[in-house]
Design a protein around this motif. Sequence first.
Motif, mmCIF file in Angstrom:
data_model
loop_
_atom_site.group_PDB
_atom_site.id
_atom_site.type_symbol
_atom_site.label_atom_id
_atom_site.label_comp_id
_atom_site.label_asym_id
_atom_site.label_seq_id
_atom_site.Cartn_x
_atom_site.Cartn_y
_atom_site.Cartn_z
ATOM 1 N N ILE A 1 -3.542 13.245 1.403
ATOM 2 C CA ILE A 1 -4.243 12.080 0.859
ATOM 3 C C ILE A 1 -3.603 10.766 1.305
ATOM 4 N N MET A 2 -2.265 10.704 1.299
ATOM 5 C CA MET A 2 -1.566 9.460 1.646
ATOM 6 C C MET A 2 -1.643 9.215 3.149
ATOM 7 N N PRO A 3 -2.093 8.040 3.565
ATOM 8 C CA PRO A 3 -2.132 7.747 5.003
ATOM 9 C C PRO A 3 -0.714 7.526 5.549
ATOM 10 N N ARG A 4 -0.571 7.731 6.842
ATOM 11 C CA ARG A 4 0.721 7.503 7.496
ATOM 12 C C ARG A 4 0.975 6.017 7.645
ATOM 13 N N GLU A 5 2.251 5.673 7.626
ATOM 14 C CA GLU A 5 2.666 4.302 7.897
ATOM 15 C C GLU A 5 2.572 4.077 9.404
ATOM 16 N N HIS A 6 2.156 2.899 9.807
ATOM 17 C CA HIS A 6 2.011 2.611 11.247
ATOM 18 C C HIS A 6 3.301 2.138 11.826
ATOM 19 N N GLY B 1 9.595 9.534 0.601
ATOM 20 C CA GLY B 1 10.072 8.284 1.197
ATOM 21 C C GLY B 1 9.076 7.157 0.998
ATOM 22 N N GLY B 2 7.798 7.456 1.141
ATOM 23 C CA GLY B 2 6.755 6.456 0.940
ATOM 24 C C GLY B 2 6.672 6.001 -0.510
ATOM 25 N N ILE B 3 6.813 6.930 -1.444
ATOM 26 C CA ILE B 3 6.797 6.582 -2.865
ATOM 27 C C ILE B 3 8.007 5.719 -3.198
ATOM 28 N N GLY B 4 9.161 6.076 -2.653
ATOM 29 C CA GLY B 4 10.372 5.285 -2.878
ATOM 30 C C GLY B 4 10.245 3.876 -2.331
ATOM 31 N N LYS C 1 0.849 -1.183 0.000
ATOM 32 C CA LYS C 1 0.000 0.000 0.000
ATOM 33 C C LYS C 1 0.886 1.234 0.000
ATOM 34 N N LEU C 2 0.451 2.253 -0.715
ATOM 35 C CA LEU C 2 1.183 3.511 -0.777
ATOM 36 C C LEU C 2 0.883 4.314 0.476
ATOM 37 N N ARG C 3 1.909 4.512 1.288
ATOM 38 C CA ARG C 3 1.769 5.241 2.546
ATOM 39 C C ARG C 3 2.953 6.168 2.734
ATOM 40 N N ARG C 4 2.741 7.234 3.514
ATOM 41 C CA ARG C 4 3.853 8.115 3.863
ATOM 42 C C ARG C 4 4.786 7.362 4.806
ATOM 43 N N SER C 5 6.066 7.488 4.575
ATOM 44 C CA SER C 5 7.046 6.776 5.384
ATOM 45 C C SER C 5 7.208 7.454 6.740
ATOM 46 N N THR D 1 9.806 6.335 8.703
ATOM 47 C CA THR D 1 11.235 6.197 8.980
ATOM 48 C C THR D 1 12.103 6.936 7.974
ATOM 49 N N ASN D 2 11.643 7.088 6.757
ATOM 50 C CA ASN D 2 12.434 7.680 5.691
ATOM 51 C C ASN D 2 11.781 8.986 5.264
ATOM 52 N N ARG D 3 11.838 9.973 6.153
ATOM 53 C CA ARG D 3 11.131 11.216 5.889
ATOM 54 C C ARG D 3 12.040 12.418 6.065
ATOM 55 N N MET D 4 11.759 13.446 5.270
ATOM 56 C CA MET D 4 12.439 14.729 5.414
ATOM 57 C C MET D 4 11.432 15.765 5.911
ATOM 58 N N ILE D 5 10.287 15.838 5.256
ATOM 59 C CA ILE D 5 9.237 16.773 5.661
ATOM 60 C C ILE D 5 8.028 15.982 6.155
#
Length: 63
Positions: A58-63, A19-22, A4-8, A10-14
């Motif tokens: 739109i993208m949910p956060r990663e748990h 990071g989630g797309i990567g 699932k496409l989620r915001r990362s 652990t691998n985040r800048m902002i």
Amino acid sequence: MGKKLRRSSTNRMIAGVCGGIGEYFDIDPTIIRLLYVLISIFSAVFPGLLIYIIAMFIMPREH
């Protein structure tokens, strides 16, 4: 269950969008960030910034 496409978280800048797309496409998030910056610069910055903000909500956060 599929990926699932989620915001990362652990691998985040902002907000973790790049990071989630990567992580979703199994690509180094640094490459995604560089592509994002280049596309934003060549499209007069505003559309790139707007797309990032929309994706952030739109993208949910990663748990």
